[in-house]
Structure formats: structure tokens, C-alpha cells
Write a protein that holds these residues in place. Structure first.
Motif, PDB file in Angstrom:
ATOM      1  N   CYS A 136       0.842  -1.210   0.000  1.00  0.00           N
ATOM      2  CA  CYS A 136       0.000   0.000   0.000  1.00  0.00           C
ATOM      3  C   CYS A 136       0.872   1.253   0.000  1.00  0.00           C
ATOM      4  CB  CYS A 136      -0.904   0.002   1.226  1.00  0.00           C
ATOM      5  SG  CYS A 136      -2.036  -1.403   1.279  1.00  0.00           S
ATOM      6  N   ASN A 137       0.299   2.325  -0.492  1.00  0.00           N
ATOM      7  CA  ASN A 137       1.006   3.607  -0.526  1.00  0.00           C
ATOM      8  C   ASN A 137       1.121   4.166   0.892  1.00  0.00           C
ATOM      9  OD1 ASN A 137       2.065   6.084  -1.205  1.00  0.00           O
ATOM     10  ND2 ASN A 137       0.129   6.948  -1.908  1.00  0.00           N
ATOM     11  N   ASP A 138       2.323   4.538   1.272  1.00  0.00           N
ATOM     12  CA  ASP A 138       2.550   5.107   2.608  1.00  0.00           C
ATOM     13  C   ASP A 138       2.507   6.634   2.605  1.00  0.00           C
ATOM     14  OD1 ASP A 138       4.803   5.545   1.172  1.00  0.00           O
ATOM     15  OD2 ASP A 138       6.207   4.704   2.642  1.00  0.00           O
ATOM     16  N   LEU A 139       1.842   7.201   1.607  1.00  0.00           N
ATOM     17  CA  LEU A 139       1.656   8.652   1.439  1.00  0.00           C
ATOM     18  C   LEU A 139       2.939   9.367   1.018  1.00  0.00           C
ATOM     19  CD1 LEU A 139      -0.649   9.473   4.513  1.00  0.00           C
ATOM     20  CD2 LEU A 139      -1.312   8.803   2.203  1.00  0.00           C
ATOM     21  N   THR A 140       3.944   8.606   0.564  1.00  0.00           N
ATOM     22  CA  THR A 140       5.174   9.226   0.061  1.00  0.00           C
ATOM     23  C   THR A 140       5.319   9.066  -1.448  1.00  0.00           C
ATOM     24  OG1 THR A 140       6.433   7.189   0.470  1.00  0.00           O
ATOM     25  CG2 THR A 140       6.364   8.830   2.255  1.00  0.00           C
ATOM     26  N   HIS A 141       4.490   8.232  -2.055  1.00  0.00           N
ATOM     27  CA  HIS A 141       4.610   7.925  -3.486  1.00  0.00           C
ATOM     28  C   HIS A 141       3.776   8.874  -4.344  1.00  0.00           C
ATOM     29  CE1 HIS A 141       6.907   4.198  -3.527  1.00  0.00           C
ATOM     30  NE2 HIS A 141       6.238   3.808  -2.458  1.00  0.00           N
ATOM     31  N   THR A 142       4.260   9.101  -5.561  1.00  0.00           N
ATOM     32  CA  THR A 142       3.399   9.608  -6.627  1.00  0.00           C
ATOM     33  C   THR A 142       2.788   8.382  -7.309  1.00  0.00           C
ATOM     34  OG1 THR A 142       5.180   9.560  -8.255  1.00  0.00           O
ATOM     35  CG2 THR A 142       4.885  11.596  -6.971  1.00  0.00           C
ATOM     36  N   LEU A 143       1.838   8.595  -8.194  1.00  0.00           N
ATOM     37  CA  LEU A 143       1.208   7.454  -8.855  1.00  0.00           C
ATOM     38  C   LEU A 143       2.221   6.674  -9.695  1.00  0.00           C
ATOM     39  CD1 LEU A 143      -1.341   5.846  -9.420  1.00  0.00           C
ATOM     40  CD2 LEU A 143      -1.862   7.439 -11.284  1.00  0.00           C
ATOM     41  N   SER A 144       3.105   7.380 -10.397  1.00  0.00           N
ATOM     42  CA  SER A 144       4.109   6.712 -11.227  1.00  0.00           C
ATOM     43  C   SER A 144       5.074   5.880 -10.383  1.00  0.00           C
ATOM     44  CB  SER A 144       4.893   7.735 -12.052  1.00  0.00           C
ATOM     45  OG  SER A 144       4.068   8.301 -13.040  1.00  0.00           O
ATOM     46  N   SER A 145       5.549   6.444  -9.299  1.00  0.00           N
ATOM     47  CA  SER A 145       6.482   5.698  -8.443  1.00  0.00           C
ATOM     48  C   SER A 145       5.807   4.503  -7.781  1.00  0.00           C
ATOM     49  CB  SER A 145       7.075   6.625  -7.383  1.00  0.00           C
ATOM     50  OG  SER A 145       6.055   7.082  -6.503  1.00  0.00           O
ATOM     51  N   TYR A 146       4.527   4.667  -7.438  1.00  0.00           N
ATOM     52  CA  TYR A 146       3.803   3.554  -6.823  1.00  0.00           C
ATOM     53  C   TYR A 146       3.599   2.422  -7.831  1.00  0.00           C
ATOM     54  CZ  TYR A 146       0.068   0.903  -4.580  1.00  0.00           C
ATOM     55  OH  TYR A 146      -0.687  -0.113  -4.046  1.00  0.00           O
ATOM     56  N   LEU A 147       3.221   2.746  -9.067  1.00  0.00           N
ATOM     57  CA  LEU A 147       3.017   1.707 -10.088  1.00  0.00           C
ATOM     58  C   LEU A 147       4.332   1.021 -10.456  1.00  0.00           C
ATOM     59  CD1 LEU A 147       0.443   3.489 -12.433  1.00  0.00           C
ATOM     60  CD2 LEU A 147      -0.013   1.677 -10.778  1.00  0.00           C
ATOM     61  N   LYS A 148       5.435   1.780 -10.427  1.00  0.00           N
ATOM     62  CA  LYS A 148       6.742   1.156 -10.691  1.00  0.00           C
ATOM     63  C   LYS A 148       7.089   0.137  -9.604  1.00  0.00           C
ATOM     64  CE  LYS A 148       8.820   4.948 -13.303  1.00  0.00           C
ATOM     65  NZ  LYS A 148       9.815   6.061 -13.287  1.00  0.00           N
TER      66      LYS A 148
END
Length: 290
Positions: A136-148
Motif C-alpha cells: 500500500c502507498n505510505d503517502l510518500t509515493h506519486t502514482l508513477s512511483s507507486y506503479l513502478k
């Protein structure tokens, strides 16, 4: 002598007449003051009665005014106390730091949503296995970095995808504006992949169906209501779907998430029931919370 006697008699008669006239006039003079006195007394009585009536009226008016004041005081004292306003989601979140979503939040959402309509056995069938959840996203990611992070081999997957009317990654968000914002964030991730925006504003369902039939789409971003409508009309299928990403942590101006808005939450749960939960249980679909 005779003349003198006659004069004397005349004087006496004159005196007698004068005395009679005086006596007759006296009672009239005595009556006049009595009349005046009686008139003064009656006028005084009338004035006193008028004064008394005026005083009585004034007393009544004062009494009525006092009654009105007392009634106003009673009403003021009887006014119900102001009820304390229920704390809204905005109030709660404004006073606390937002927490990132996790798999346990999704499981509790399922239990709460189906508790009144499904039996225990039916709820167990709809429960998602822990293995289907992505990090899960820890509120530090952008959408691109999270999908990567969740899909590191995207370049190969993108090239191998050739199925029409289906996408590999499906991102579900709350509004059309949020859809456009997320599509802008995909620039560093998508590469040569084609992205399709799926929302109801200014775009009809038939137009979306035609776009999905014409060419191959890799990523779909849209609202749960429009995605559900496309699945119902077979304009969109889940054949090639591998990743379902819920825009879980984003909040609107009122600090509400997608699951905090009843209409959106209902559409999202119906969307998950249309084959996505089955795909998650079978292991073909992975679920991520951005």
C-alpha cells in the motif's frame, strides 16, 4: 294731619312690600349656590370616576405588560438547549493526521457493507485473501512511483498486451477532475502505453465502447460508476486485468475519501462484485491502495 297719616301708612305698606320681595328673592339666592354646589359635586364625582377608571386601565395595562414579560422569560427559560453538533469526517480529520490505507481497512469495509444484507457464509465468500493485496502507498509515493513499485516489469507486460476491450491496469478514483490529475501523473510510468479516461462527464457510454473496440488500451482511469456501466454493457471486460488500484488515500475539499461518500462507495462495492472479487480469490487480479 290726614296727609301725615296717609304718608305714614304708605311708608309702612312700602316697607311691607319691600320685605316681602326680599323674602321672595332670598330663597332664589339660596337655591343658586345649592345648584352650583351640586353641579360642582357631580363634576368632581365624574372627574374622580374618570381618574379612577384611568388608573384602573393603567393598572390593567401594567399587569398585561408584566404578564407578557413573564411569558417571555418563561419561554426563554423553556427554550431547549442547543444540541451538540455531530463531528463530521472533516472535523475528525482536521484534528488528526491522515493515516494511509491498508488491507485491514478493505476487509472491515467489506464486513460493514455486507453485514446487513449477507449471511455469514456469503460474507466469507466475498472476503478477500491477504495474498491478493499489493504493497500500500505510505503517502510518500506519486502514482508513477507507486506503479513502478507494484509492477516493475511494466515494459514487457505492455508489449505483450493485445486484447481489445480490456486493460491491464485499472485505476478507480472519485471524480472526473481527479481522473485527469492521475492521468497527468502517469507520464513517467506509462511509456508508450495508451491511457483511457473513464468518467461520465461530457463522454457517453457509447463513445467509450467504440474507443475500446477500435484499439488496444493498456491503462484505464475513471470513476466506479462509469466503469460499472461499461462492464454491464460488455463494453469493457476483465479478461486482461492484472492490477486494480483504488485511489484510497486521496481526499476532497471536505477531507472525504472515496469510501466516505455513500454513492461512490456503493458503486465501488458493486464494481468489485462484478468479477473482480472472483479474480482476486483466483489469484489473477492484484489489489493495490494508492
Amino acid at each position: 294731619e290726614r296727609n301725615g297719616v296717609e304718608k305714614w301708612n304708605r311708608l309702612q305698606e312700602y316697607q311691607i312690600n319691600v320685605s316681602d320681595e326680599g323674602e321672595e328673592e332670598k330663597p332664589d339666592e339660596e337655591d343658586k349656590p345649592k345648584k352650583k354646589v351640586s353641579e360642582e359635586q357631580t363634576s368632581k364625582k365624574r372627574k374622580s370616576q374618570a381618574v379612577k377608571s384611568g388608573k384602573a386601565k393603567k393598572k390593567k395595562e401594567c399587569f398585561v405588560a408584566q404578564e407578557k414579560e413573564d411569558a417571555v422569560k418563561d419561554e426563554a427559560s423553556e427554550k431547549p438547549k442547543r444540541r451538540r453538533k455531530k463531528k463530521t469526517i472533516t472535523d475528525v480529520l482536521a484534528a488528526s493526521e491522515p493515516k494511509p490505507g491498508c488491507a485491514a481497512d478493505v476487509q472491515t469495509l467489506f464486513l460493514q457493507h455486507y453485514s446487513g444484507t449477507h449471511s455469514v457464509i456469503e460474507r466469507e465468500e466475498l472476503q478477500l485473501p491477504d495474498s491478493c493485496f499489493l504493497p500500500c502507498n505510505d503517502l510518500t509515493h506519486t502514482l508513477s512511483s507507486y506503479l513502478k513499485e507494484i509492477c516493475p516489469k511494466w515494459a514487457k507486460i505492455q508489449k505483450s498486451h493485445t486484447v481489445k476491450k480490456s486493460v491491464v491496469i485499472l485505476i478507480v478514483c472519485s471524480s472526473a477532475l481527479r481522473t485527469i490529475d492521475l492521468i497527468k501523473q502517469l507520464t513517467t510510468f506509462k511509456g508508450e502505453a495508451k491511457v483511457l479516461k473513464l468518467f461520465a462527464k461530457h463522454i457517453k457510454v457509447e463513445e467509450h465502447v467504440k474507443l475500446l473496440e477500435k484499439g488496444v488500451m493498456h491503462i484505464g482511469v475513471g470513476t466506479p460508476g462509469r466503469i460499472k456501466a461499461l462492464l454491464e454493457k460488455d463494453g469493457l471486460t476483465l479478461q486482461a486485468l492484472r492490477y486494480l488500484v483504488l485511489d484510497w488515500n486521496w481526499r476532497d475539499q471536505k477531507l472525504r475519501r472515496m469510501v466516505d461518500i455513500p454513492e461512490l462507495k456503493g458503486d465501488m462495492m458493486k464494481l468489485l462484485e462484478m468479477g473482480i472479487i472472483k479474480g482476486c480469490r483466483d489469484g489473477t487480479v492484484k489489489l493495490g491502495l494508492f
